[in-house]
Design a protein around this motif. Structure first.
Motif, PDB file in Angstrom:
ATOM      1  N   MET A  74      -4.514   0.617   1.304  1.00  0.00           N
ATOM      2  CA  MET A  74      -4.563   1.044  -0.104  1.00  0.00           C
ATOM      3  C   MET A  74      -3.323   1.850  -0.465  1.00  0.00           C
ATOM      4  O   MET A  74      -2.717   1.637  -1.524  1.00  0.00           O
ATOM      5  CB  MET A  74      -5.830   1.868  -0.367  1.00  0.00           C
ATOM      6  N   TYR A  75      -2.955   2.771   0.399  1.00  0.00           N
ATOM      7  CA  TYR A  75      -1.780   3.603   0.143  1.00  0.00           C
ATOM      8  C   TYR A  75      -0.533   2.733   0.001  1.00  0.00           C
ATOM      9  O   TYR A  75       0.202   2.843  -0.974  1.00  0.00           O
ATOM     10  CB  TYR A  75      -1.601   4.621   1.276  1.00  0.00           C
ATOM     11  N   HIS A  76      -0.312   1.832   0.956  1.00  0.00           N
ATOM     12  CA  HIS A  76       0.892   1.000   0.918  1.00  0.00           C
ATOM     13  C   HIS A  76       0.892   0.046  -0.275  1.00  0.00           C
ATOM     14  O   HIS A  76       1.935  -0.157  -0.912  1.00  0.00           O
ATOM     15  CB  HIS A  76       1.051   0.219   2.223  1.00  0.00           C
ATOM     16  N   GLU A  77      -0.255  -0.513  -0.592  1.00  0.00           N
ATOM     17  CA  GLU A  77      -0.316  -1.422  -1.737  1.00  0.00           C
ATOM     18  C   GLU A  77      -0.056  -0.675  -3.052  1.00  0.00           C
ATOM     19  O   GLU A  77       0.653  -1.157  -3.918  1.00  0.00           O
ATOM     20  CB  GLU A  77      -1.668  -2.129  -1.790  1.00  0.00           C
ATOM     21  N   GLN A  78      -0.612   0.523  -3.186  1.00  0.00           N
ATOM     22  CA  GLN A  78      -0.402   1.287  -4.414  1.00  0.00           C
ATOM     23  C   GLN A  78       1.043   1.754  -4.522  1.00  0.00           C
ATOM     24  O   GLN A  78       1.603   1.767  -5.613  1.00  0.00           O
ATOM     25  CB  GLN A  78      -1.363   2.470  -4.511  1.00  0.00           C
ATOM     26  N   GLY A  80       3.553   0.129  -3.517  1.00  0.00           N
ATOM     27  CA  GLY A  80       4.236  -1.070  -4.016  1.00  0.00           C
ATOM     28  C   GLY A  80       4.043  -1.265  -5.510  1.00  0.00           C
ATOM     29  O   GLY A  80       4.971  -1.646  -6.231  1.00  0.00           O
ATOM     30  N   ARG A  81       2.846  -0.974  -5.994  1.00  0.00           N
ATOM     31  CA  ARG A  81       2.587  -1.087  -7.434  1.00  0.00           C
ATOM     32  C   ARG A  81       3.365  -0.037  -8.213  1.00  0.00           C
ATOM     33  O   ARG A  81       3.867  -0.305  -9.300  1.00  0.00           O
ATOM     34  CB  ARG A  81       1.088  -0.937  -7.713  1.00  0.00           C
ATOM     35  N   TRP A  82       3.437   1.193  -7.676  1.00  0.00           N
ATOM     36  CA  TRP A  82       4.184   2.243  -8.365  1.00  0.00           C
ATOM     37  C   TRP A  82       5.661   1.877  -8.471  1.00  0.00           C
ATOM     38  O   TRP A  82       6.326   2.221  -9.431  1.00  0.00           O
ATOM     39  CB  TRP A  82       4.058   3.569  -7.626  1.00  0.00           C
TER      40      TRP A  82
END
Length: 176
Positions: A74-78, A80-82
């Motif tokens: 979740m941390y890494h995916e978010q 990436g979104r940021w």
């Protein structure tokens, strides 16, 4: 049966039972983290669903705590979104909501002020604050999730709290 994403296969019935139990017992906690990371209920649901799908895909190969794995995904995916140029664009609305004074919204105002200040922090500083203070994780867990040393977590936390205090001024009481 749950189909995995990359292999097009399905989880073994025993794995499916364990995975389903994990999702059932830990979804509330993971959803709170997803909401803090995204700031939006629908985006949080998407983030959690995506992270759980990735976790299901790799369920047999996960060693140790699966919740830590999901949190890391979740941390890494978010992050990436940021970093995506489309993230954080303002949304145009036809009319602005009215604000009623004296109805106990001070706490909501504080929360919104803090949320806006958090959004102005760099990605890693924001993440370290979320993991340390919202998720109440020890420094060692935060270091493991973020892939850095405990000393880095401490310095990032100190710098982030200092910057947050500068951004919110005296309007919100911060306890660190």
């Amino acid at each position: 049966m749950i189909e995995t994403q990359s292999r097009g296969g399905e989880l073994h019935p025993d794995d499916l039972r364990v995975f389903t139990s994990f999702v059932t017992t830990r979804s509330d906690s993971l959803m709170r983290l997803a909401y803090v990371l995204t700031g939006d209920q629908h985006a949080a649901e998407d983030l959690l669903q995506s992270a759980l799908a990735r976790t299901a895909d790799r369920w047999r190969s996960i060693r140790g705590d699966p919740e830590a794995y999901v949190r890391r995904v979740m941390y890494h995916e978010q992050v990436g979104r940021w970093r995506s140029p489309r993230w954080g664009r303002e949304r145009v609305v036809e009319t602005l909501p009215e604000r009623i004074a004296g109805d106990g919204t001070e706490r909501v105002d504080d929360r919104l002020t803090l949320e806006q200040a958090l959004r102005r922090l760099p990605v890693k500083k924001r993440a370290v604050l979320v993991l340390r203070y919202f998720e109440d994780l020890p420094e060692s867990d935060v270091a493991r999730i973020m892939g850095c040393s405990i000393g880095t977590v401490r310095s990032q936390t100190h710098q982030a709290v200092k910057r947050l205090r500068e951004l919110v001024g005296e309007t919100v009481r911060l306890e660190a």
